[in-house]
Design a protein around this motif. Sequence first.
Motif, short mmCIF file in Angstrom:
data_model
loop_
_atom_site.label_atom_id
_atom_site.label_comp_id
_atom_site.label_asym_id
_atom_site.label_seq_id
_atom_site.Cartn_x
_atom_site.Cartn_y
_atom_site.Cartn_z
N THR A 404 0.83 -1.19 0.00
CA THR A 404 0.00 0.00 0.00
C THR A 404 0.87 1.25 0.00
N GLN A 405 0.34 2.29 -0.59
CA GLN A 405 0.92 3.63 -0.51
C GLN A 405 -0.18 4.56 -0.05
N PRO A 406 -0.16 4.97 1.21
CA PRO A 406 -1.24 5.83 1.73
C PRO A 406 -1.34 7.13 0.95
N ASP A 407 -2.55 7.68 0.94
CA ASP A 407 -2.76 8.97 0.29
C ASP A 407 -1.94 10.06 0.98
N ASP A 408 -1.61 11.09 0.22
CA ASP A 408 -0.86 12.21 0.77
C ASP A 408 -1.76 13.04 1.68
N GLU A 409 -1.19 13.49 2.79
CA GLU A 409 -1.96 14.37 3.67
C GLU A 409 -2.29 15.67 2.97
N THR A 410 -1.35 16.15 2.18
CA THR A 410 -1.58 17.34 1.35
C THR A 410 -1.65 16.89 -0.10
N PRO A 411 -2.75 17.18 -0.80
CA PRO A 411 -2.89 16.74 -2.19
C PRO A 411 -1.69 17.15 -3.04
N PHE A 412 -1.24 16.20 -3.85
CA PHE A 412 -0.06 16.45 -4.69
C PHE A 412 -0.49 17.07 -6.02
N ASP A 413 0.22 18.11 -6.42
CA ASP A 413 -0.07 18.79 -7.68
C ASP A 413 1.13 18.65 -8.61
N PRO A 414 1.03 17.75 -9.62
CA PRO A 414 2.17 17.58 -10.55
C PRO A 414 2.54 18.85 -11.29
N GLU A 415 1.56 19.73 -11.47
CA GLU A 415 1.83 20.96 -12.21
C GLU A 415 2.74 21.90 -11.42
N ALA A 416 2.90 21.64 -10.12
CA ALA A 416 3.78 22.48 -9.31
C ALA A 416 5.25 22.22 -9.63
N ILE A 417 5.54 21.12 -10.30
CA ILE A 417 6.91 20.81 -10.68
C ILE A 417 7.23 21.57 -11.97
N GLN A 418 8.16 22.47 -11.89
CA GLN A 418 8.50 23.34 -13.02
C GLN A 418 9.93 23.10 -13.48
N PRO A 419 10.21 23.37 -14.77
CA PRO A 419 11.58 23.20 -15.28
C PRO A 419 12.57 24.10 -14.54
N ARG A 420 13.77 23.58 -14.39
CA ARG A 420 14.83 24.36 -13.77
C ARG A 420 15.68 25.01 -14.87
N GLN A 421 16.38 26.05 -14.47
CA GLN A 421 17.22 26.76 -15.43
C GLN A 421 18.31 25.82 -15.96
N GLY A 422 18.43 25.76 -17.26
CA GLY A 422 19.45 24.93 -17.89
C GLY A 422 19.06 23.47 -18.03
N GLU A 423 17.86 23.09 -17.61
CA GLU A 423 17.41 21.71 -17.67
C GLU A 423 16.82 21.41 -19.05
N THR A 424 17.25 20.32 -19.66
CA THR A 424 16.71 19.94 -20.96
C THR A 424 15.30 19.36 -20.78
N PRO A 425 14.50 19.34 -21.86
CA PRO A 425 13.16 18.76 -21.75
C PRO A 425 13.18 17.31 -21.26
N ASP A 426 14.14 16.53 -21.75
CA ASP A 426 14.22 15.13 -21.31
C ASP A 426 14.56 15.04 -19.83
N GLU A 427 15.47 15.87 -19.38
CA GLU A 427 15.84 15.88 -17.96
C GLU A 427 14.66 16.30 -17.10
N PHE A 428 13.90 17.28 -17.59
CA PHE A 428 12.74 17.74 -16.82
C PHE A 428 11.68 16.65 -16.72
N GLU A 429 11.40 15.96 -17.82
CA GLU A 429 10.39 14.90 -17.80
C GLU A 429 10.80 13.77 -16.88
N LYS A 430 12.08 13.44 -16.88
CA LYS A 430 12.59 12.39 -15.99
C LYS A 430 12.44 12.81 -14.54
#
Length: 539
Positions: A404-430
């Motif tokens: 089992t993996q219990p639900d997060d106490e705080t809902p997780f928002d994947p959209e909150a993950i943003q690209p970092r400076q100098g990060e390639t698209p492949d690196e960001f997706e990974k």
Amino acid sequence: MTAEPDQAGHNAAVPKGKEIEITAEASSLERLPPELVYSILSYLEPLDLVAVSATSRTLYTRATADHLWQALIQENIPGVQVRTPSPCKSFKALYEAHDPHWFLPKHKIWFSDDDLTGRLIIVRYDPRRGCIEGYQVVARAQSRTFEPWAADRRVMIHNFDPVVRLHLDKPILQLDPYDPDNTRDFGRDSPSHSGIKTVKLNRDRSRSSSPNRDAGPSRSRSRSKSNTPKRSRISSERLMQNSTDSMYSALIHSRILSETEISSRIDEPFPYGGLWPPPTIPSSQRVIATSFDGLPGQRLSPLSRPSSRSDLSDTAFRIKKWIALRVPGDVGVDNIRDFFAGSTSLTVDPDVDERLPLRMHIGEDIHTYATLDPKLYTPTKEKPFRGIWVGDYSGHGCEFLLVTQPDDETPFDPEAIQPRQGETPDEFEKRRYEETIYRGRLDAVKLTGDPNVPRGELTFRVDDLGDGGLVKVCRHEPFEGVRIVRSEGHIASTGFVMDSFIESELLLISPDRLAQHWIEWGHVSFFVRVDIDQFLGPA
């Protein structure tokens, strides 16, 4: 206005001189087009449909329509399409024939409190025979090979390639449909129609040298059946069709425990006051495990049985097994009573047909089964490790787990993950993929166990799958590129005594394969996901 016969030919029973007002609402449902009536009725529960069918002939025709009852049955049969009501004449008759047992194939996965090892079964519906059946899930390792780990030659890798199947030779549970002629009381908790006449011997602790044969249970055979209340489908024991000539089994419903009853037990040490399922497994309902419901060999406490549908658990049930040896035709109850006088008391089952052959009831074994909330074992994009797994436990063989993996106490928002400076698209997706799935806690609970760590107990746990629990990413074969996180493995001495958690590591190979590095023992064992749905269709 005075009551008139309705279109279906029903006369209202109105005393002479009395008048009632018939409003438009009283017959508005009947005046709707049939397709609208069917649409409305499709939202009703089975007992509500039965109630509607009793109001008029028109609504009887609508509420007993086959497509409504077929849909109700299909809701309870995952993985199988039901196209015919055979062996019953209609889908309503088929529903009645298995009422109130449809929850068994609906929840499909059931695990028991048998000793310390437990048992895992799959319950399914066989449309060819119209029966509900349950088989034990078993696993074996095809071969056992060992190799040293390149990262540390002192650590042995126990390779694991299991074969998981159903033990089809003997069903654990089998319910053939009731004779449709005996289902007329559907919706009113009609009596069970299955039974055998048994004589049960109970050891008399007093061992009196001159027993009073006119007192106590030894005279139970003379009781009038009219004075013996009949149990309903809810509280009675349903004799199953997987019985042999001398071995019998029956299904028994369980009563839902109240929150007060649960809270008074849940903080106790193992076995937690007999709660089933145990506290390690989240559940909306709990019942009392069989071993805590009376002395072995005794009848279940009346308080353990539901008295109505409202307190009937649809997430737990019991199976009772016993031996019933046929008594020769010229031996009667009085002969048996004379033979065992002074050492036993005699009980004759009063609820069955006197014409049935007499049998001697010897021994009794009762175990409790519970199911799992599908949410616990259904993987998602964010919780990919949830599921039913099989693991290698060396000398103990294969054991089944709930990861089992219990639900997060705080809902997780994947959209909150943003690209970092100098990060390639492949690196960001990974990085976004890893931050999405490698989060939070992971618990592995045994559904079947062994004499050391039993069923219902944690076998390992991870506090943090994310960076907080990260040990490293392996650079050595056969685990190159695999994420390794800190975990704790559960160990104990025989009989689940002196249990403790030891340092270990979990290797997250894929959502379908895990490995546990037992650091103290110097070996790596594997866990493989089990595809439960492959067992839902009849072979």
